[in-house]
Design an enzyme around this catalytic site. Structure first.
Site, PDB file in Angstrom:
ATOM      1  N   ARG A  14       0.833  -1.198   0.000  1.00  0.00           N
ATOM      2  CA  ARG A  14       0.000   0.000   0.000  1.00  0.00           C
ATOM      3  C   ARG A  14       0.870   1.251   0.000  1.00  0.00           C
ATOM      4  O   ARG A  14       2.027   1.225   0.400  1.00  0.00           O
ATOM      5  CB  ARG A  14      -0.937   0.036   1.212  1.00  0.00           C
ATOM      6  CG  ARG A  14      -0.261   0.118   2.572  1.00  0.00           C
ATOM      7  CD  ARG A  14      -0.203   1.524   3.125  1.00  0.00           C
ATOM      8  NE  ARG A  14       0.594   1.631   4.333  1.00  0.00           N
ATOM      9  CZ  ARG A  14       1.880   1.894   4.346  1.00  0.00           C
ATOM     10  NH1 ARG A  14       2.550   2.068   3.244  1.00  0.00           N
ATOM     11  NH2 ARG A  14       2.547   1.998   5.493  1.00  0.00           N
ATOM     12  N   HIS A  21       0.370   8.357  10.731  1.00  0.00           N
ATOM     13  CA  HIS A  21       0.458   8.453  12.185  1.00  0.00           C
ATOM     14  C   HIS A  21      -0.839   8.972  12.814  1.00  0.00           C
ATOM     15  O   HIS A  21      -0.819   9.714  13.793  1.00  0.00           O
ATOM     16  CB  HIS A  21       1.680   9.299  12.604  1.00  0.00           C
ATOM     17  CG  HIS A  21       2.963   8.575  12.311  1.00  0.00           C
ATOM     18  ND1 HIS A  21       3.460   7.589  13.131  1.00  0.00           N
ATOM     19  CD2 HIS A  21       3.812   8.655  11.257  1.00  0.00           C
ATOM     20  CE1 HIS A  21       4.581   7.103  12.609  1.00  0.00           C
ATOM     21  NE2 HIS A  21       4.810   7.727  11.459  1.00  0.00           N
ATOM     22  N   ASP A  23      -3.501   6.433  12.642  1.00  0.00           N
ATOM     23  CA  ASP A  23      -4.302   5.201  12.803  1.00  0.00           C
ATOM     24  C   ASP A  23      -4.334   4.702  14.246  1.00  0.00           C
ATOM     25  O   ASP A  23      -5.379   4.263  14.734  1.00  0.00           O
ATOM     26  CB  ASP A  23      -3.853   4.088  11.830  1.00  0.00           C
ATOM     27  CG  ASP A  23      -2.433   3.596  12.010  1.00  0.00           C
ATOM     28  OD1 ASP A  23      -1.617   4.309  12.644  1.00  0.00           O
ATOM     29  OD2 ASP A  23      -2.127   2.479  11.529  1.00  0.00           O
ATOM     30  N   GLY A 104      11.079  -3.413   3.366  1.00  0.00           N
ATOM     31  CA  GLY A 104      11.654  -2.379   4.241  1.00  0.00           C
ATOM     32  C   GLY A 104      11.654  -0.993   3.607  1.00  0.00           C
ATOM     33  O   GLY A 104      12.513  -0.170   3.902  1.00  0.00           O
ATOM     34  N   GLY A 106       8.689   0.910   3.445  1.00  0.00           N
ATOM     35  CA  GLY A 106       7.516   1.664   3.894  1.00  0.00           C
ATOM     36  C   GLY A 106       6.297   1.461   3.010  1.00  0.00           C
ATOM     37  O   GLY A 106       5.391   2.287   2.990  1.00  0.00           O
ATOM     38  N   SER A 108       4.530  -1.509   3.151  1.00  0.00           N
ATOM     39  CA  SER A 108       3.757  -2.577   3.804  1.00  0.00           C
ATOM     40  C   SER A 108       4.062  -3.971   3.282  1.00  0.00           C
ATOM     41  O   SER A 108       3.154  -4.797   3.123  1.00  0.00           O
ATOM     42  CB  SER A 108       2.255  -2.316   3.706  1.00  0.00           C
ATOM     43  OG  SER A 108       1.920  -1.259   4.533  1.00  0.00           O
ATOM     44  N   SER A 109       5.340  -4.245   3.055  1.00  0.00           N
ATOM     45  CA  SER A 109       5.705  -5.616   2.701  1.00  0.00           C
ATOM     46  C   SER A 109       5.374  -6.554   3.862  1.00  0.00           C
ATOM     47  O   SER A 109       4.983  -7.707   3.637  1.00  0.00           O
ATOM     48  CB  SER A 109       7.185  -5.705   2.337  1.00  0.00           C
ATOM     49  OG  SER A 109       7.995  -5.204   3.382  1.00  0.00           O
ATOM     50  N   ASP A 150      -2.044  -0.544   7.613  1.00  0.00           N
ATOM     51  CA  ASP A 150      -1.437  -1.351   6.544  1.00  0.00           C
ATOM     52  C   ASP A 150      -2.284  -2.577   6.248  1.00  0.00           C
ATOM     53  O   ASP A 150      -2.569  -2.897   5.089  1.00  0.00           O
ATOM     54  CB  ASP A 150      -0.032  -1.811   6.953  1.00  0.00           C
ATOM     55  CG  ASP A 150       0.862  -0.655   7.367  1.00  0.00           C
ATOM     56  OD1 ASP A 150       0.497   0.498   7.093  1.00  0.00           O
ATOM     57  OD2 ASP A 150       1.917  -0.911   7.972  1.00  0.00           O
ATOM     58  N   TYR A 198       9.252   4.876  16.307  1.00  0.00           N
ATOM     59  CA  TYR A 198       7.807   4.689  16.076  1.00  0.00           C
ATOM     60  C   TYR A 198       7.060   4.491  17.394  1.00  0.00           C
ATOM     61  O   TYR A 198       6.043   5.151  17.660  1.00  0.00           O
ATOM     62  CB  TYR A 198       7.581   3.484  15.148  1.00  0.00           C
ATOM     63  CG  TYR A 198       6.126   3.249  14.786  1.00  0.00           C
ATOM     64  CD1 TYR A 198       5.590   3.744  13.608  1.00  0.00           C
ATOM     65  CD2 TYR A 198       5.281   2.526  15.634  1.00  0.00           C
ATOM     66  CE1 TYR A 198       4.255   3.522  13.271  1.00  0.00           C
ATOM     67  CE2 TYR A 198       3.953   2.310  15.308  1.00  0.00           C
ATOM     68  CZ  TYR A 198       3.444   2.806  14.130  1.00  0.00           C
ATOM     69  OH  TYR A 198       2.116   2.595  13.814  1.00  0.00           O
TER      70      TYR A 198
HETATM   71  C1  GLA Z   1       3.358   2.065   9.749  1.00  0.00           C
HETATM   72  C2  GLA Z   1       2.385   1.331  10.688  1.00  0.00           C
HETATM   73  C3  GLA Z   1       0.954   1.845  10.469  1.00  0.00           C
HETATM   74  C4  GLA Z   1       0.894   3.373  10.541  1.00  0.00           C
HETATM   75  C5  GLA Z   1       1.966   4.002   9.652  1.00  0.00           C
HETATM   76  C6  GLA Z   1       2.012   5.506   9.800  1.00  0.00           C
HETATM   77  O1  GLA Z   1       3.100   1.747   8.415  1.00  0.00           O
HETATM   78  O2  GLA Z   1       2.427  -0.049  10.459  1.00  0.00           O
HETATM   79  O3  GLA Z   1       0.109   1.262  11.420  1.00  0.00           O
HETATM   80  O4  GLA Z   1       0.983   3.826  11.857  1.00  0.00           O
HETATM   81  O5  GLA Z   1       3.250   3.476   9.930  1.00  0.00           O
HETATM   82  O6  GLA Z   1       0.867   6.069   9.306  1.00  0.00           O
END
Ligand code: GLA
Length: 334
Positions: A14, A21, A23, A104, A106, A108-109, A150, A198
């Site tokens: 995705r 930040h 969710d 890795g 960002g 959503s792998s 994600d 995070y």
């Molecule tokens: C990562 C986390 C998500 C979300 C994003 C930031 O992808 O897995 O849950 O917090 O960072 O939006």
């Protein structure tokens, strides 16, 4: 003995157009599932989970049921083992996983791996239940207190649409991506969220909420009540980002890509200054992209501390090294 059951399942990565930040405080997000996938396939049966990875040197080989996914090696296997633990499966899978999502980066792998493995292991439920299960699996297996963004995107993607998702109710409004809008992704640097700040951000939001209540509904005027300047900036990002998601959705509905792009740039500034999840390299990428003809806006995307920058552009806009991503449907079994 019956014949072995062959299974194949795949789940998309995705990109977040806006709404990062937010969710984990139950806020609003606007991502889309992209045309890059992780695929899990193999033969169901046996008493172990054995997966070779096309992208990692070491295979995963674990007995079922899994009780301590956080202690599994190789570490990539924790995502799959976490899913097996959440499902409580005792019937195994011998197979392979492979991905076209950069790992890795960002995009959503990890979530895509979780969803593909869950479906291959026979998960039976709604896409929202799948997302919740995989989020729990990730939280347990990695210790990262990540939100639902994600997994929910990968589970609920809609072909040709971005999604406006409410991370409290899990309501989703599919939003057509206009024909004159192209989404492009530029990889900047590798990153890992486990061990990054995070988790501190999640804790800082909780600390701000202890003073002013849920950030999801908080008014910007209440920020004065937060004495700590850093906490106040963190809360300001979340409150303004929720508003930006609403405004961005409105701009996309109206086909106003200039407005949408301006909101992306504003969102990047908020992540850079107030939330401090950007990096100098990502700031530079956003600056140079936004100066290009045909680019409506750009911002860092996802958890940050590295990863990718996303740009909204006119069709035909050439960005060196970037690739065009198309909004796609959610995870499925073949
Ligand atoms: C990562 C986390 C998500 C979300 C994003 C930031 O992808 O897995 O849950 O917090 O960072 O939006």
């Amino acid at each position: 003995m019956g014949s072995p059951t062959l299974v194949t399942a795949r789940a998309p990565g995705r990109v977040v157009l806006i709404g990062d930040h937010t969710d984990y405080t139950g806020g609003l997000v606007c991502p889309m599932a992209i045309d890059r996938w992780t695929t899990a396939s193999g033969v169901r049966g046996g008493s172990g989970l054995s997966l070779a990875s096309a992208d990692e040197p070491e295979p995963l080989d674990v007995g079922l049921p899994v009780t301590r996914p956080d202690a599994i090696t190789p570490t990539w296997g924790r995502y799959a083992a976490g899913v097996a633990a959440e499902l409580g499966v005792v019937e195994g899978l011998q197979g392979t996983v492979s991905t076209t999502i950069p790992i890795g980066a960002g995009l959503s792998s990890s979530a895509a791996l979780e969803l593909a493995v869950a479906l291959a292991l026979g998960f039976d439920g709604t896409p929202r239940e799948l997302a919740r299960l995989c989020q729990r699996a990730e939280n347990t297996a990695t210790g990262l207190p990540s939100g639902i963004l994600d997994q929910l995107t990968s589970a609920c993607g809609v072909d040709g649409h971005a999604l406006v998702m409410d991370c409290t109710t899990l309501d989703i409004e599919p939003l057509p991506v206009p024909d004159h809008a192209v989404v492009q992704v530029l990889f900047v640097t590798q990153r890992r969220l486990v061990g990054s700040p995070y988790a501190d951000r999640v804790a800082q939001c909780a600390a701000a909420e202890a003073v002013i209540g849920p950030l999801r509904t908080a008014d910007i005027g209440t920020l004065n009540a937060i004495e700590d300047a850093m906490l106040s900036r963190r809360a300001r990002h979340v409150i303004t980002e929720n508003r930006r998601v609403r405004d961005f959705a409105g701009a996309l509905r109206a086909g106003d890509l200039n407005d949408a792009g301006a909101l992306m740039l504003e969102g990047h500034e908020s992540l850079r200054v107030d939330y401090e999840t950007s990096t100098a390299a990502m700031d530079e990428a956003v600056r140079s992209l936004s100066a290009l003809r045909g680019v409506y806006g750009a911002r860092m995307t996802g958890g940050g501390f590295g990863g990718c920058v996303v740009a909204l552009t006119e069709p035909g806009t050439q960005i060196p090294n970037a690739w065009v991503v198309r909004p796609t449907a959610g995870a499925s079994r073949a």
